[in-house]
Design a protein around this motif. Sequence first.
Motif, PDB file in Angstrom:
ATOM      1  N   ILE A 131      -5.543  -4.432  20.582  1.00  9.16           N
ATOM      2  CA  ILE A 131      -4.815  -5.463  19.849  1.00  9.16           C
ATOM      3  C   ILE A 131      -5.617  -6.756  19.842  1.00  9.16           C
ATOM      4  N   GLN A 132      -5.897  -7.253  18.650  1.00 11.41           N
ATOM      5  CA  GLN A 132      -6.546  -8.552  18.476  1.00 11.41           C
ATOM      6  C   GLN A 132      -5.445  -9.565  18.204  1.00 11.41           C
ATOM      7  N   SER A 133      -5.246 -10.526  19.096  1.00  5.83           N
ATOM      8  CA  SER A 133      -4.130 -11.459  18.972  1.00  5.83           C
ATOM      9  C   SER A 133      -4.545 -12.803  18.395  1.00  5.83           C
ATOM     10  N   VAL A 134      -3.712 -13.318  17.508  1.00  4.62           N
ATOM     11  CA  VAL A 134      -3.879 -14.662  16.968  1.00  4.62           C
ATOM     12  C   VAL A 134      -3.260 -15.642  17.955  1.00  4.62           C
ATOM     13  N   ASP A 135      -3.996 -16.688  18.312  1.00  2.89           N
ATOM     14  CA  ASP A 135      -3.466 -17.676  19.257  1.00  2.89           C
ATOM     15  C   ASP A 135      -2.685 -18.790  18.561  1.00  2.89           C
ATOM     16  N   SER A 136      -3.246 -19.351  17.507  1.00  7.85           N
ATOM     17  CA  SER A 136      -2.556 -20.435  16.798  1.00  7.85           C
ATOM     18  C   SER A 136      -3.049 -20.491  15.369  1.00  7.85           C
ATOM     19  N   TRP A 137      -2.247 -21.089  14.524  1.00  2.00           N
ATOM     20  CA  TRP A 137      -2.623 -21.242  13.113  1.00  2.00           C
ATOM     21  C   TRP A 137      -2.000 -22.518  12.550  1.00  2.00           C
ATOM     22  N   TYR A 138      -1.871 -23.531  13.379  1.00  3.38           N
ATOM     23  CA  TYR A 138      -1.167 -24.764  13.056  1.00  3.38           C
ATOM     24  C   TYR A 138      -1.883 -25.650  12.031  1.00  3.38           C
ATOM     25  N   LYS A 139      -3.171 -25.432  11.816  1.00  4.77           N
ATOM     26  CA  LYS A 139      -3.885 -26.250  10.826  1.00  4.77           C
ATOM     27  C   LYS A 139      -4.448 -25.403   9.694  1.00  4.77           C
ATOM     28  N   GLU A 140      -3.870 -24.239   9.517  1.00  4.49           N
ATOM     29  CA  GLU A 140      -4.251 -23.374   8.406  1.00  4.49           C
ATOM     30  C   GLU A 140      -4.018 -24.106   7.085  1.00  4.49           C
ATOM     31  N   GLU A 141      -4.988 -24.016   6.170  1.00  4.38           N
ATOM     32  CA  GLU A 141      -4.953 -24.815   4.941  1.00  4.38           C
ATOM     33  C   GLU A 141      -3.655 -24.628   4.152  1.00  4.38           C
ATOM     34  N   ARG A 142      -3.263 -23.398   3.922  1.00  2.47           N
ATOM     35  CA  ARG A 142      -2.059 -23.175   3.115  1.00  2.47           C
ATOM     36  C   ARG A 142      -0.785 -23.488   3.898  1.00  2.47           C
ATOM     37  N   PHE A 143      -0.842 -23.432   5.213  1.00  2.00           N
ATOM     38  CA  PHE A 143       0.299 -23.848   6.030  1.00  2.00           C
ATOM     39  C   PHE A 143       0.528 -25.347   5.852  1.00  2.00           C
ATOM     40  N   ILE A 144      -0.540 -26.115   5.919  1.00  2.00           N
ATOM     41  CA  ILE A 144      -0.441 -27.563   5.686  1.00  2.00           C
ATOM     42  C   ILE A 144       0.029 -27.828   4.261  1.00  2.00           C
ATOM     43  N   GLN A 145      -0.520 -27.085   3.314  1.00  2.00           N
ATOM     44  CA  GLN A 145      -0.138 -27.253   1.905  1.00  2.00           C
ATOM     45  C   GLN A 145       1.354 -27.036   1.712  1.00  2.00           C
ATOM     46  N   TYR A 146       1.897 -25.986   2.360  1.00  2.00           N
ATOM     47  CA  TYR A 146       3.331 -25.728   2.227  1.00  2.00           C
ATOM     48  C   TYR A 146       4.133 -26.956   2.643  1.00  2.00           C
TER      49      TYR A 146
END
Length: 312
Positions: free
Chosen positions: A142-157
């Motif tokens: 399992i490859q785990s994602v730790d965080s995605w708080y500054k993902e471009e489309r997340f910010i865009q949303y």
Amino acid sequence: MSRRRQIGLLVMAYGTPEREEEISTYYTHIRNGRKPTDELIADLTARYQSIGGISPLAKITKDQVTVLAKKLNQVQEAVQFVPYLGLKHITPFIEEAVEAMHADGIEEAISIVLAPHYSTMSIQSYNDRAAEVAASLGNLKIQSVDSWYKEERFIQYWVESVNHELGKLSASEKDETLVVFSAHSLPERIRQKNDPYESQLAETAEMISKAANIQHFATAWQSAGKSPEPWIGPDVLDLTRDYFDKGYKRFIYVPVGFVAEHLEVLYDNDTECKELTEELGANYYRAAMPNTDATFIEAMSDVVLRHLKILS
């Protein structure tokens, strides 16, 4: 036509009761097996009843998993993502989801938590539980994602969501408006581990504010647990009082640490924060939550696909 290589997509979330009779068991699990008092159960039940009887989170979470997997399988043809939902505090538990993947013959998986900001007490605990079961079963990576708080489309949303609320105001009204970015509070002891949770929320707020040209904003915390130890603050209610005293008459709440409508948003924001603003004589606004919004789903899809390259 060759069969796509199968990759497990383990989506993890906090979980919520789907029926009132599950509230006690759910609350007991949150409290590490300590059964809550009748008073605590009554208080939580009353909160659910105030938002319509039970939280919409369970359905929204399942929809998010389905839509994310569909998106991932549409935008690329290299692999077939097979979705599994694992919850922290109620069935299907994280362990059950990993066991189901293993039973289905899945040998590779990517996991992501439906929470953008990393903390040792939150995201790490999800990832550790998944990894522990996978290790015990064997033949499952399992490859785990730790965080995605500054993902471009997340910010865009969030820029679009906040701008929708700001669009209701005149230029002069914006001068008296505070945008409040918030996330779920955690015990202050996370600071002893140099936990990045607080700084990540601040960074998200800065990125959204810069992109949306927000003039007045602050970060705060909400939904602190009922325990004697100190929790990180300021609490959204305290911050609202403080900024009202500084002359702010309108408050736009942006619960950017959450990704769906649920009890913490529908009660802690839409009930408690709204009641406070009305009591103060201020105006209440709240940015719409991501749920299954296309831009938000694309953000998560982008994150997963980057981790697919790592897994490969």
